[in-house]
Design an enzyme around this catalytic site. Sequence first.
Site, mmCIF file in Angstrom:
data_model
loop_
_atom_site.group_PDB
_atom_site.id
_atom_site.type_symbol
_atom_site.label_atom_id
_atom_site.label_comp_id
_atom_site.label_asym_id
_atom_site.label_seq_id
_atom_site.Cartn_x
_atom_site.Cartn_y
_atom_site.Cartn_z
ATOM 1 N N GLU A 248 52.881 57.842 20.674
ATOM 2 C CA GLU A 248 51.365 57.889 19.771
ATOM 3 C C GLU A 248 51.436 58.772 18.662
ATOM 4 O O GLU A 248 51.862 60.249 18.719
ATOM 5 C CB GLU A 248 50.661 58.084 21.034
ATOM 6 C CG GLU A 248 49.988 57.114 21.708
ATOM 7 C CD GLU A 248 48.998 57.613 22.797
ATOM 8 O OE1 GLU A 248 48.046 58.338 22.234
ATOM 9 O OE2 GLU A 248 48.681 57.214 23.849
ATOM 10 N N GLU B 222 50.208 60.416 29.424
ATOM 11 C CA GLU B 222 49.568 61.741 29.314
ATOM 12 C C GLU B 222 48.952 62.262 30.771
ATOM 13 O O GLU B 222 47.852 62.295 30.776
ATOM 14 C CB GLU B 222 48.560 61.535 28.240
ATOM 15 C CG GLU B 222 49.135 61.474 26.936
ATOM 16 C CD GLU B 222 48.038 61.548 25.897
ATOM 17 O OE1 GLU B 222 46.671 61.895 26.115
ATOM 18 O OE2 GLU B 222 48.248 61.666 24.661
HETATM 19 C C1 BGC Z 1 45.352 58.789 24.345
HETATM 20 C C2 BGC Z 1 44.960 57.601 23.759
HETATM 21 C C3 BGC Z 1 43.707 57.992 22.985
HETATM 22 C C4 BGC Z 1 44.312 59.069 21.901
HETATM 23 C C5 BGC Z 1 43.503 59.456 21.043
HETATM 24 C C6 BGC Z 1 45.674 59.625 23.561
HETATM 25 O O1 BGC Z 1 45.584 60.989 24.252
HETATM 26 O O2 BGC Z 1 46.821 58.322 25.187
HETATM 27 O O3 BGC Z 1 44.423 56.794 24.729
HETATM 28 O O4 BGC Z 1 43.011 56.852 22.405
HETATM 29 O O5 BGC Z 1 45.017 59.622 22.468
HETATM 30 O O6 BGC Z 1 42.535 60.268 21.281
HETATM 31 C C1 BGC Z 2 44.834 63.681 22.995
HETATM 32 C C2 BGC Z 2 44.529 64.876 22.471
HETATM 33 C C3 BGC Z 2 43.039 65.290 22.128
HETATM 34 C C4 BGC Z 2 42.232 64.915 23.239
HETATM 35 C C5 BGC Z 2 40.956 65.316 23.390
HETATM 36 C C6 BGC Z 2 43.768 63.243 23.964
HETATM 37 O O1 BGC Z 2 43.678 61.925 24.464
HETATM 38 O O2 BGC Z 2 45.881 63.480 23.249
HETATM 39 O O3 BGC Z 2 45.214 65.251 21.435
HETATM 40 O O4 BGC Z 2 43.111 66.357 21.776
HETATM 41 O O5 BGC Z 2 42.420 63.713 23.818
HETATM 42 O O6 BGC Z 2 39.924 64.241 23.020
#
Ligand code: BGC
Ligand code: BGC
Length: 452
Positions: free
Chosen positions: A366, A172
């Site tokens: 994910e 991401e």
């Molecule tokens: C991230 C994770 C995170 C999850 C839930 C994703 O964007 O890669 O590290 O814990 O979302 O927010």
């Molecule tokens: C997730 C998103 C989320 C954002 C905000 C990211 O890790 O991928 O879906 O909305 O965190 O916490």
Amino acid sequence: MTTLPPSPLPRFPADFLWGVSTSAQQIEGAVDEDGRGRTTWDAFAAEPGRIRDGSDALVATDHYHRYPEDVALLKELGAGAYRFSVAWARVLPEGAGAVNKAGLDFYDRLVDELCAAGVRPVPTLFHWDTPLALEERGGWLRRDTARRFAEYADVVAARLGDRVDRWITLNEPAELTLLGYGLGEHAPGKRLLFDALPAAHHQLLGHGLAVQALRARGADSIGIANSHGPTWAASGSGPDKSAADFYDLLLNRLFADPLLLGRYPDGIAEMLPGPVADDLDVISQRLDWYGVNYYQPTLVGAPDGDLPSDFAGIEVPPDMPFSVREIEGYPRTAFGWPVVPDALTELLTSFRERYGDRLPPVVITENGCSYDGLDDQERITYIDGHLRALHRAMEAGVDVRGYFVWSLMDNFEWAEGNAQRFGLVHIDYETLARTPKASFHWLRDALRGQRA
Ligand code: BGC
Ligand code: BGC
């Protein structure tokens, strides 16, 4: 009230990859052990007020010491694959230069343990935990970090490449750019707004250079994990539609277009550092598969007065050219995120339309939700619903090869701290005891059903 999903799940292909995901900073702990260097998240979490519940990731779930127990849980679950991340600062404490053998040894033991349990290791090389020493020299705002990342990729591949055949470069980059450099809600806590865009470009360049380094070590199954979600316009009005298009560009196209089409969306290249044409050749090298992290769609409208809007708990400043609106009419997770499985089908079919045969096979790297409690029927409903939505996308012709649940266990949920629980396995943060939740047992049975 929750309703139990109808069973059984539709049948997925026999070679479909079933897995679960975690990341180093969120589970490992042991931040001062065996020569690990400091990370941006170590420093950020130590600043007062940064983490909503005041927790830190010093111990996290103590996976560094308890990994044999965690691998045993993966085996019991019947996971075919485990997506974890390698902490750059364990391997190269300063981000570059001297290799810390003890750090690499940890991943070596973990990979051996996984192989012995019949679980395929799928490492992500970078999941947001930039070595602090690199950040202090500019981090991802600096081009040099992309080169350092490729050197690090080479070191890891040299050590693990005999047992690892699937690699993920970055997790991401959109979130790190937006939340870490743009809005300052995540480490490194910079609030540069659109001046954060060089961090996007340098991560993409780092990805491309790392792909070259991995290929040079013989890797032939390389992907990236990008977060994507459909963007819905708040209304059919012109201003709402163009605000939604802009948001879609930031979340979905800013990373996918250069990777898959070899170009930035219109209007972006001008905001990047220097000429990028040669970099785009590096960035758009063939990928073996494309990882999608999907959580939710976003409803977007034109800027809405002087008040900030809220995106998934993140404050969006009122001077952005869009505002994020509340999605009504769907159940919500404990985090308040709307549960919209159909949006996963929509996302994948629209990606296929947008990118055609430039889109390699997709892996959902994910998908998951935050809920409390051991009897987490809502998580079962969530995963079940998203798997059915995924299957519909496959029936509509999207080539999907795998699905990873976020997450194996409750963990350090970044700026939310330990309060949001995404795990199939419950963590008691006092005792660090692991307890499989109802969703763990459900998924184990569902995977058995797929193999039967
Ligand atoms: C991230 C994770 C995170 C999850 C839930 C994703 O964007 O890669 O590290 O814990 O979302 O927010
Ligand atoms: C997730 C998103 C989320 C954002 C905000 C990211 O890790 O991928 O879906 O909305 O965190 O916490």
